[in-house]
Write a protein that holds these residues in place. Structure first.
Motif, PDB file in Angstrom:
ATOM      1  N   LYS A  68      19.225 -35.647  39.311  1.00 29.06           N
ATOM      2  CA  LYS A  68      17.897 -35.232  38.868  1.00 29.06           C
ATOM      3  C   LYS A  68      18.022 -34.671  37.450  1.00 29.06           C
ATOM      4  O   LYS A  68      18.938 -33.908  37.153  1.00 29.06           O
ATOM      5  N   PHE A  69      17.093 -35.077  36.626  1.00 29.08           N
ATOM      6  CA  PHE A  69      17.109 -34.584  35.246  1.00 29.08           C
ATOM      7  C   PHE A  69      15.713 -34.079  34.891  1.00 29.08           C
ATOM      8  O   PHE A  69      14.720 -34.764  35.128  1.00 29.08           O
ATOM      9  N   TYR A  70      15.667 -32.873  34.362  1.00 27.31           N
ATOM     10  CA  TYR A  70      14.391 -32.280  33.950  1.00 27.31           C
ATOM     11  C   TYR A  70      14.493 -31.893  32.483  1.00 27.31           C
ATOM     12  O   TYR A  70      15.513 -31.365  32.039  1.00 27.31           O
TER      13      TYR A  70
ATOM     14  N   PHE B 221      23.915 -28.529  35.399  1.00 28.51           N
ATOM     15  CA  PHE B 221      24.156 -28.187  34.000  1.00 28.51           C
ATOM     16  C   PHE B 221      22.792 -27.923  33.372  1.00 28.51           C
ATOM     17  O   PHE B 221      21.901 -28.742  33.498  1.00 28.51           O
ATOM     18  N   ALA B 222      22.673 -26.790  32.713  1.00 29.31           N
ATOM     19  CA  ALA B 222      21.412 -26.529  32.019  1.00 29.31           C
ATOM     20  C   ALA B 222      21.717 -26.125  30.600  1.00 29.31           C
ATOM     21  O   ALA B 222      22.709 -25.442  30.352  1.00 29.31           O
ATOM     22  N   TRP B 223      20.924 -26.581  29.670  1.00 26.67           N
ATOM     23  CA  TRP B 223      21.043 -26.081  28.305  1.00 26.67           C
ATOM     24  C   TRP B 223      19.653 -25.806  27.752  1.00 26.67           C
ATOM     25  O   TRP B 223      18.737 -26.599  27.875  1.00 26.67           O
TER      26      TRP B 223
ATOM     27  N   ILE C 225      24.482 -23.367  30.844  1.00 29.51           N
ATOM     28  CA  ILE C 225      24.733 -22.849  32.195  1.00 29.51           C
ATOM     29  C   ILE C 225      25.401 -23.942  33.023  1.00 29.51           C
ATOM     30  O   ILE C 225      24.974 -25.097  33.002  1.00 29.51           O
ATOM     31  N   ILE C 226      26.446 -23.556  33.720  1.00 29.77           N
ATOM     32  CA  ILE C 226      27.038 -24.443  34.732  1.00 29.77           C
ATOM     33  C   ILE C 226      26.945 -23.701  36.055  1.00 29.77           C
ATOM     34  O   ILE C 226      27.309 -22.522  36.137  1.00 29.77           O
TER      35      ILE C 226
END
Lengths: 356, 609
Positions: free
Chosen positions: B234-236, B282-284, B309-310
Motif C-alpha cells: 500500500k502506498f499513500y 516506511f514513511a517520509w 520513519i521505519i
C-alpha cells in the motif's frame, strides 16, 4: 492617477487644517486638569492583540485610572505601545505595531491628532523645537531601510525621512543635535548617530558598545550604556559604559564589564549618583570610579524588569505578569534600601513610566 | 507489583488457552481496507467518532471549519484561513496530535498542526478520538487525536466526483476525487484547491480584512496492490502547498506572507502468514515554510524538516478473541532554518499491544518506551476496556500516560532554545457511556487529565524568553456526542450534536487556562425532501480568558450556517447547493482583535459519474 493624488492631497489639507484648528482652539485649561500631576504607565499589551493602554497613577491621592486614552477618546490606543515622549503640553505615544503616533494633551489626554503614515515599525520619539523625530526600524529583518522620520508639530505633517544605520532606538536632544542610539533592530548594532536638528542631515556616527539601551546627557557629557551581545548571538559580549564629549562628539572613555555574561540596562542619574540594573538588581556607579560589581540590592518582587525610573529617592519599576498575559504591576521602592514602598496594578505588560 | 504479576498471569494464561489457527476474514478486511487499523483495534475504552465522506464533501474545505461545527473541540483562529490551533479537552495547541493515515504529522518546529493548512477534501474520512493516545500516535496525543484517513475498496467500480464552488470574497474552490479498483488493485486520486481574497469587512467597523488572501492546493494518491493472496503493498502520498497573506488586526495592518509546503508519503508491505500479520512501514514526511515579514521584499525566514520513519509491526492472533502485537520503530528528523542550524533527532521505540475479548468484555493493554538522547522519555501505557451491559448500554473505561516531546524550536531556537527540557507528561482516565436505541445514539464521557512539566516560553531574569518545564495543570470535564435519526412527513430527519464542559486549571494559580472555553456545543440538522436537501448547523463557543489572571476575556458567540441543495439530475448525478455562512451576521472572534467574517455565501456544483 493624478486625480487620486489630488484627492489625497486635498484630504490631507483638510485634515491638517482641522488639526491646526485643534491646536488653537484648546488652550491649557485654567483649572487643574485630570492628569495634572502623577505618573503615566505605558502598557504595551500583547503583540497582535491591540490591547495597549495607558494607566494614570497619583501616589498622594492613591488614584489608579486604567485605560485613560480609550476612556477619554473613545477609541482603543492600538497594538503594542512602545514609548511616550512628553514635551510642553503634549504627550506623543508611539504605537509600534499599529504604526502610528497618538498625540494628546498631556494634562487631559484628549487627542490632538494621529500620525499614521510615513512610519514603519516606530520606536521612540523626541522633540526639537517644532519638529517631532521618530526612530523607525522598517522591516525588522532588513538592515537597510531604517530611518528617523521628521514631522511638524504645528500640523503633524510629514517633513522628511532621514536614512540611518540599522535599529535606531532611543533619541535625545542636546544643543540642537539629535543623538540616536542604534540597538540594531532584529540584529545588533553599536553606534550612536548624530543628526543636525536644523538641516536634518546625518552629521556623525559614534561607535559605542553593542546594543546601546540608555543615553543620558549629564553636563557636557553624553553617557551611553550598552548591554552587549546576548548569549544567543554569534559571540556573547560584555556590557559597556561609554562617555562621549558633547563638544567634540568623540568618545572620551569607555568601561567594559568584566564578564561577557553581564548585560546591564537602565542607566539613570539621580542626585549626582549613577544607577544601572543587571537582571533584577540595582547597581550604583560613582563617576570616575570602577564599574560596580556588587549590587545595592535586588528587587525581588519584580517578575520581569521592563521599565525602570528613579525620581526623588524612589525607584519605579514596571513589571509585567510573568507570562506576559494579564495585568502587570507598578512597584515603588525606596532608593536607599530597596524596600518595597507601594504597588499598583497596571494594564497588560507595562513597559514605561513617565512623570507628569 | 501484584497487579503486574496478575497481568502477566493473564497474558500467559490466555496464550495457553487455544491455538486454533483461524484466518479472521473480518480482521483481514480491516487490515486491507484501512490505512490505520490501530484506530479500530487499539481504541478500546475510547470513543472514535467518524466524520464520513459525505460530511467532508459538504463542509468547507479547511480542517478548522469542518471540526469546529462537528466536534466539541475549540479552535483559536487568527482569522478565516489563517493560523489555527485546537484545544481538545482544555489542552494546549501542541497537545493534540493530527494523524495522517496512522502517522503523526504535527510540525517538528511547533509541535502542533495548523488546522487551516489541511485541506480535507482529499480524505475519505476524518476520525476524532478524544483522549490519550501516545502509545500508538506519539507526541502530542494528550487531549486527543484527529485522524485523516484514506481507505481502499476492491469493488471493481470506478467512481468520480467533481465539485466546483464559488462564494463571497472571491472564493473559488474545486475538488476532484476518483476511485478505481479491481480485485487486486485499488487506486484513489484526490485533487483539491481553494483560493480566496478573503477581504471581508470587520463587522461593526469600516475596516476590511486586508492582506488575508490565501490559496492552497492538495494532491493525494493511494494505491494498493495485492501480490499473491497473502501480501499487499500500500502506498499513500499527500502533498500540500499553500500561500497566505497573514491578515492584520483591527488596529494592526499587516504585509506579511507565509508559505507552506508539506509532503507525506507512506509505503506499507503487509503479509498474512498463518496467525501472523506482519506490517513493515516506511514513511517520509517533509515540512517547509517561508515567512516574509514584508511580502513585497525578498527577505524571509524559513524552516525545513524532513522525517523518516521505519516501523515494523508483528501481530499474532492466538484466536479471534486474542491478539498480541509487537512494534519496533525508528524515527529520524532533520531540521534547519529560522536560526536553527542542521539538527538531527533520532528516536527509537518499542511497543507491545494486547487485545482480548471475553464475550461482552473487551480490553486492551499497551506499553511503549522510546529512547532518545535529547530527553528522558517516560514509559507510556494505555489500558482500556469496554463492557456491553445490554444492547442499549456500553460502558467504556480507559487510562493512559501520554506525552508531548520538546519541539525543535523548544530545543534549538537560537534565541533561547533549552536542551534541558523534559517532555510534558500526562496521566489521564476517562469513563464513557454509550446509550444506543433505534434512532438515538448518545456518548457521554467524563475525564480527568493531570499534566506535569508543561513547557512554557517565559522570560528569564535577563528578559530572554526561554522554554522551561514550569507549569502543571488539571483538566476535567464532560463530553457528549449525540445522533438522532427520525422521520418527518415520511422523510428522514437527522440531528446530531456535541457538547463539552471543560475545566482546565493551572495548579499554581487555580485559574482557568487561557483560550479554553468552559462551554462549547454544536448542533446540526439535515432533512431531504423531493430532491431538495436542507441543512442547518450551529455552534456555541463560551467565553474564553485571554490572560492568566483571568482579568480579560473574549465574549461567547453563536454561529449558524444554512444550506439548501437541489439534485438537478440523477444520471449523471448533478447537484447544486447554496450555503449561507454566519446566517445571523454575528460579530465574533476567537483571538483578540481578530474579527471573523460576517454573513457570506457559498455555492457548489457537484457531479458524480
Amino acid at each position: 492617477m493624478n486625480y487620486k493624488h489630488l484627492f489625497l492631497l486635498f484630504s490631507i489639507a483638510i485634515f491638517l487644517n482641522s488639526c491646526e484648528d485643534d491646536q488653537y482652539c484648546c488652550p491649557m485649561p485654567e483649572t487643574e486638569a485630570e492628569f495634572q500631576s502623577g505618573i503615566f504607565v505605558l502598557n504595551e499589551g500583547n503583540f497582535g492583540s491591540s490591547n495597549a493602554s495607558v494607566s494614570f497613577i497619583n501616589e498622594e491621592e492613591q488614584v489608579n485610572s486604567a485605560s485613560i486614552f480609550a476612556n477619554i477618546n473613545g477609541a482603543p490606543l492600538g497594538d503594542t505601545a512602545q514609548s511616550i515622549e512628553l514635551h510642553e503640553n503634549i504627550a506623543a505615544v508611539v504605537v509600534n505595531v499599529s504604526n502610528k503616533i497618538e498625540i494628546v494633551n498631556r494634562f487631559t489626554f484628549e487627542s490632538l491628532g494621529t500620525i499614521s503614515s510615513n512610519l514603519s515599525n516606530p520606536r521612540f520619539a523626541e522633540i526639537i523645537g517644532n519638529n517631532l523625530y521618530v526612530s523607525n526600524w522598517g522591516d525588522g529583518m532588513d538592515p537597510n531601510d531604517d530611518f528617523v522620520a521628521v514631522f511638524s508639530l504645528l500640523d503633524f505633517s510629514f517633513k522628511q525621512a532621514i536614512p540611518v544605520a540599522e535599529g535606531p532606538e532611543k533619541l535625545i536632544e542636546h544643543a540642537g543635535l539629535l543623538y540616536v542610539a542604534h540597538k540594531g533592530g532584529f540584529s545588533f548594532n553599536n553606534i550612536v548617530s548624530v543628526i543636525n536638528g536644523t538641516s536634518n542631515e546625518l552629521a556623525n556616527e559614534i561607535e559605542v558598545g553593542h546594543i546601546p539601551n540608555s543615553i543620558v546627557v549629564n553636563g557636557n557629557d553624553l553617557w551611553v550604556l550598552s548591554s552587549g551581545k546576548p548569549a544567543y548571538a554569534d559571540e556573547e559580549t560584555a556590557g559597556e559604559l561609554t562617555r562621549i564629549d558633547l563638544t567634540t562628539n568623540g568618545v572620551v572613555e569607555s568601561f567594559k564589564f568584566p564578564d561577557n555574561t553581564i548585560h546591564p540596562n537602565n542607566l539613570r542619574f539621580s542626585n549626582g549618583a549613577v544607577y544601572l540594573t543587571i537582571n533584577k538588581s540595582v547597581y550604583k556607579y560613582d563617576i570616575g570610579g570602577d564599574l560596580p560589581i556588587i549590587p545595592e540590592f535586588t528587587l525581588e518582587e519584580v517578575s520581569v524588569l521592563y521599565g525602570f525610573e528613579i525620581v526623588e529617592n524612589k525607584i519605579y519599576v514596571a513589571s509585567p505578569r510573568v507570562d506576559f498575559t494579564g495585568n502587570g504591576d507598578l512597584l515603588i521602592y525606596d532608593l536607599n534600601d530597596g524596600s518595597l514602598l507601594d504597588r499598583y496594578t497596571t494594564g497588560i505588560n507595562p513597559n514605561g513610566i513617565y512623570f507628569n | 507489583m501484584n497487579r503486574n504479576i496478575f497481568l502477566l498471569f493473564i497474558i500467559i494464561g490466555c496464550s495457553c488457552l487455544d491455538t486454533v489457527a483461524q484466518n479472521d476474514s473480518i480482521n483481514w478486511l480491516d487490515e486491507v481496507r484501512l490505512s490505520d487499523v490501530r484506530l479500530k483495534t487499539n481504541s478500546e475504552g475510547q470513543l472514535v467518532k467518524v466524520l464520513d465522506d459525505s460530511i467532508i464533501q459538504q463542509s468547507e474545505p479547511l480542517l478548522t471549519s469542518i471540526l469546529k461545527f462537528n466536534s466539541p473541540f475549540f479552535f483559536r483562529e487568527n482569522g478565516y484561513g489563517m493560523v489555527s490551533s485546537a484545544s481538545v479537552r482544555g489542552t494546549g495547541a501542541s497537545q493534540t496530535a493530527v494523524v495522517w493515515n496512522g502517522i503523526n504529522i504535527n510540525s517538528q518546529f511547533t509541535g502542533q498542526t495548523d488546522f487551516n493548512t489541511i485541506n480535507t477534501k482529499v480524505f475519505d474520512n476524518i476520525s476524532l478520538r478524544p483522549g490519550g493516545g501516545s502509545v500508538v500516535y506519539g507526541s502530542g496525543a494528550i487531549g486527543g487525536t484527529i485522524h485523516l484517513n484514506n481507505e481502499f475498496t476492491f469493488s471493481g467500480n470506478s467512481v468520480n466526483q467533481l465539485n466546483l464552488g464559488y462564494g463571497s470574497f472571491d472564493t473559488y474552490q474545486a475538488t476532484y476525487n476518483g476511485k478505481f479498483s479491481n480485485e487486486t488493485t485499488s487506486l484513489n486520486i484526490g485533487l483539491t484547491g481553494i483560493s480566496s481574497e478573503n477581504d471581508f469587512e470587520y463587522r461593526g467597523t469600516d475596516i476590511y480584512n486586508e492582506n488575508g488572501d490565501f490559496y492552497n492546493a492538495s494532491f493525494s494518491a493511494s494505491l494498493a496492490q495485492w501480490v499473491g493472496d497473502s501480501n499487499i503493498f500500500k502506498f499513500y502520498s499527500n502533498y500540500y502547498q499553500g500561500d497566505r497573506g497573514f491578515s492584520g488586526t483591527i488596529t494592526q495592518p499587516s504585509n506579511s506572507k507565509y508559505e507552506d509546503r508539506n509532503s507525506r508519503n507512506l509505503l506499507e508491505w503487509k503479509a498474512f502468514t498463518g496467525n501472523f500479520t506482519s506490517s513493515l512501514k516506511f514513511a517520509w514526511l517533509g515540512e517547509a515554510f517561508k515567512y516574509y515579514e514584508n511580502r513585497d521584499s525578498g527577505n524571509y525566514s524559513f524552516g525545513e524538516a524532513n522525517t523518516g520513519i521505519i516501523k515494523y509491526d508483528l501481530g499474532y492472533e492466538f484466536s479471534s478473541e486474542k491478539k498480541l502485537n509487537f512494534i519496533a520503530d525508528y524515527t529520524s528528523v532533520k531540521g534547519k532554518g529560522a536560526g536553527i542550524e542542521n539538527e538531527t533527532r533520532e528516536i527509537g521505540g518499542v511497543s507491545v499491544l494486547w487485545n482480548h475479548s471475553i464475550e461482552d468484555l473487551k480490553y486492551k493493554l499497551s506499553l511503549r518506551q522510546e529512547i532518545t538522547e535529547e530527553y528522558n522519555s517516560p514509559l507510556l501505557f494505555s489500558a482500556g476496556a469496554s463492557y456491553q451491559f445490554s444492547e442499549n448500554y456500553l460502558l467504556r473505561i480507559n487510562s493512559s500516560r501520554n506525552f508531548r516531546i520538546p519541539t525543535f524550536n523548544d530545543l534549538y531556537w537560537p534565541n533561547g532554545g533549552n536542551l534541558d527540557l523534559d517532555p510534558e507528561t500526562s496521566i489521564q482516565a476517562e469513563i464513557g457511556n454509550e446509550f444506543s436505541f433505534n434512532e438515538l445514539n448518545l456518548n457521554l464521557t467524563a475525564y480527568f487529565i493531570d499534566i506535569d512539566n508543561l513547557i512554557r516560553w517565559v522570560p528569564d531574569e535577563a528578559g530572554l524568553w526561554r522554554p522551561v518545564n514550569t507549569a502543571e495543570a488539571n483538566n476535567y470535564g464532560l463530553e457528549l456526542f449525540a445522533d438522532w435519526t427520525s422521520n418527518l412527513l415520511g422523510k428522514p430527519l437527522n440531528l446530531s450534536g456535541t457538547y463539552a464542559f471543560t475545566r482546565s486549571i493551572d495548579k499554581e494559580t487555580d485559574k482557568q487556562l487561557i483560550y479554553t472555553p468552559k462551554h462549547k456545543g454544536t448542533i446540526s440538522a439535515g432533512y431531504d425532501i423531493e430532491g431538495f436537501s436542507l441543512f442547518w448547523q450551529s455552534l456555541y463557543n463560551g467565553s474564553i480568558y485571554t490572560s492568566s489572571d483571568n482579568a480579560y476575556e473574549i465574549e461567547a458567540y453563536l454561529l449558524s450556517n444554512f444550506r439548501v441543495g437541489y439534485t438537478i439530475s440523477s444520471k449523471p448525478e448533478i447537484g447544486l447547493s447554496v450555503q449561507v455562512n454566519n446566517l445571523f451576521n454575528e460579530k465574533y472572534q476567537s483571538l483578540p482583535s481578530r474579527i471573523m467574517p460576517g454573513r457570506s455565501l457559498q455555492s457548489t456544483l457537484t457531479f458524480n459519474f
